[in-house]
Design an enzyme around this catalytic site. Structure first.
Site, PDB file in Angstrom:
ATOM      1  CG  LEU A 104      10.007 -17.291  -2.935  1.00 38.94           C
ATOM      2  CD1 LEU A 104      11.519 -16.615  -2.965  1.00 38.94           C
ATOM      3  CD2 LEU A 104       8.678 -16.961  -3.676  1.00 38.94           C
ATOM      4  CD1 TRP A 114     -12.584  -5.681  -9.716  1.00 43.02           C
ATOM      5  CD2 TRP A 114     -12.358  -4.455 -11.018  1.00 43.02           C
ATOM      6  NE1 TRP A 114     -11.927  -6.626 -10.118  1.00 43.02           N
ATOM      7  CE2 TRP A 114     -11.673  -6.060 -11.628  1.00 43.02           C
ATOM      8  CE3 TRP A 114     -11.448  -4.315 -12.695  1.00 43.02           C
ATOM      9  CZ2 TRP A 114     -10.384  -6.788 -12.502  1.00 43.02           C
ATOM     10  CZ3 TRP A 114     -11.411  -4.459 -13.738  1.00 43.02           C
ATOM     11  CH2 TRP A 114     -10.243  -5.916 -14.131  1.00 43.02           C
ATOM     12  CG  ASP A 156      -1.961   1.010   0.997  1.00 37.48           C
ATOM     13  OD1 ASP A 156      -2.259   1.467   0.015  1.00 37.48           O
ATOM     14  OD2 ASP A 156      -2.793   1.095   1.884  1.00 37.48           O
ATOM     15  NE  ARG A 160      -8.022   0.690   5.741  1.00 39.13           N
ATOM     16  CZ  ARG A 160      -7.984   2.163   5.202  1.00 39.13           C
ATOM     17  NH1 ARG A 160      -7.999   2.908   6.719  1.00 39.13           N
ATOM     18  NH2 ARG A 160      -7.268   2.428   4.387  1.00 39.13           N
ATOM     19  CG  HIS A 195       0.344   1.546  -9.549  1.00 39.45           C
ATOM     20  ND1 HIS A 195      -0.354   1.525  -8.161  1.00 39.45           N
ATOM     21  CD2 HIS A 195      -1.268   2.058  -9.607  1.00 39.45           C
ATOM     22  CE1 HIS A 195      -1.225   1.572  -7.685  1.00 39.45           C
ATOM     23  NE2 HIS A 195      -1.903   2.834  -8.659  1.00 39.45           N
TER      24      HIS A 195
END
Ligand code: FPP
Length: 244
Positions: A132, A70, A21, A195, A38
């Site tokens: 991994l 979305w 985040d 959160r 991003h």
């Protein structure tokens, strides 16, 4: 002391889940569009996978796109999807070099066709890698996953493939998209938000939670190792007491 040296390599988590985040805020601080955040978040993904590889952690799950995402502006969704497709395409070779096997969870049918196809190909190309497991959560939400699991159980019940008495924790777990993957030992969330945001609600019942103010694009190996050091200080009791 160097942070990595503080880690006990015999007690690393088997599964680390990450809520990446803060990309939007990181970009905003630089006067740029959210997608710039991003794009820079991809570097943090690489750093995290390298760090996990060094510690021989077998499972990493990353929340890349939630069902709720979305609802973001169309332009951000389209550019983010394009970034995901390009990242998957460009990184497949590197994933193979590092022995990383790619998996995806979420409502994958809702992804744009191109994204779904690239994802499927990368999953296939990496299927023999065994160092991994990288599980990318895409168009994912835990409530969607739980409802989906219930629907599938009801379907199997209707077709006499499962009995009412059979349904317990272990059986239910197998109907979730994470299947046989061990539950996360540690959940990391960056950007200072406290959160869970509809992520792996069933699976994190006993996970240790680690929140850091670092924004995702700034997250690096050192930050990952810090989270592991903190995890190793926690006493995990799974509802029991250590008084006896
Ligand atoms: C949350 O930041 C981040 C996302 C919704 C996208 C994360 C995706 C990547 C880092 C791309 C690459 C990932 C993989 C696994 C290939 P936000 O936009 O909610 O930030 P904000 O809270 O500051 O607005």
């Amino acid at each position: 002391m160097e942070i990595k040296k503080q880690i006990d390599h015999n007690h690393v988590p088997r599964h680390v889940a990450i809520i990446m985040d803060g990309n939007g805020r990181w970009a905003k601080q630089r006067g740029k569009e959210r997608i710039y955040g991003h794009e820079n978040g991809v570097k943090a993904v690489r750093e995290t996978l390298e760090a996990a590889g060094e510690l021989k952690i077998p499972y990493i799950t990353m929340y890349a796109f939630s069902t709720e995402n979305w609802n973001r502006p169309r332009k951000e969704i389209d550019t983010l999807m394009e970034l995901l497709v390009n990242t998957i395409r460009n990184e497949t070779k590197e994933l193979c070099n590092k022995g990383i096997r790619l998996h995806a969870i979420g409502n994958l049918n809702s992804l744009p066709g191109k994204c779904f196809k690239e994802l499927e190909e990368a999953i296939k190309l990496t299927e023999n890698n065994d160092k991994l497991n990288l599980i990318v959560a895409l168009s994912y939400s835990a409530r969607w996953e739980i409802i989906n699991a219930i629907k599938n159980i009801l379907q199997d019940y209707k077709n006499n493939k499962t009995a009412f008495e059979n349904i317990d924790n272990n059986v239910f777990k197998k109907y979730l998209s994470t299947g046989d993957v061990p539950d996360p030992d540690l959940l990391i969330r960056t950007s200072g938000e406290l959160r869970i945001s509809n992520f792996l609600l069933w699976q994190i019942a006993y996970s240790e939670l680690y929140f850091t103010p670092v924004l995702w694009p700034d997250f690096n190996k050192k930050h990952f190792f810090e989270a592991i050091v903190e995890y190793q200080k926690r006493e995990r009791r799974f509802g029991k007491t250590d008084d006896y």
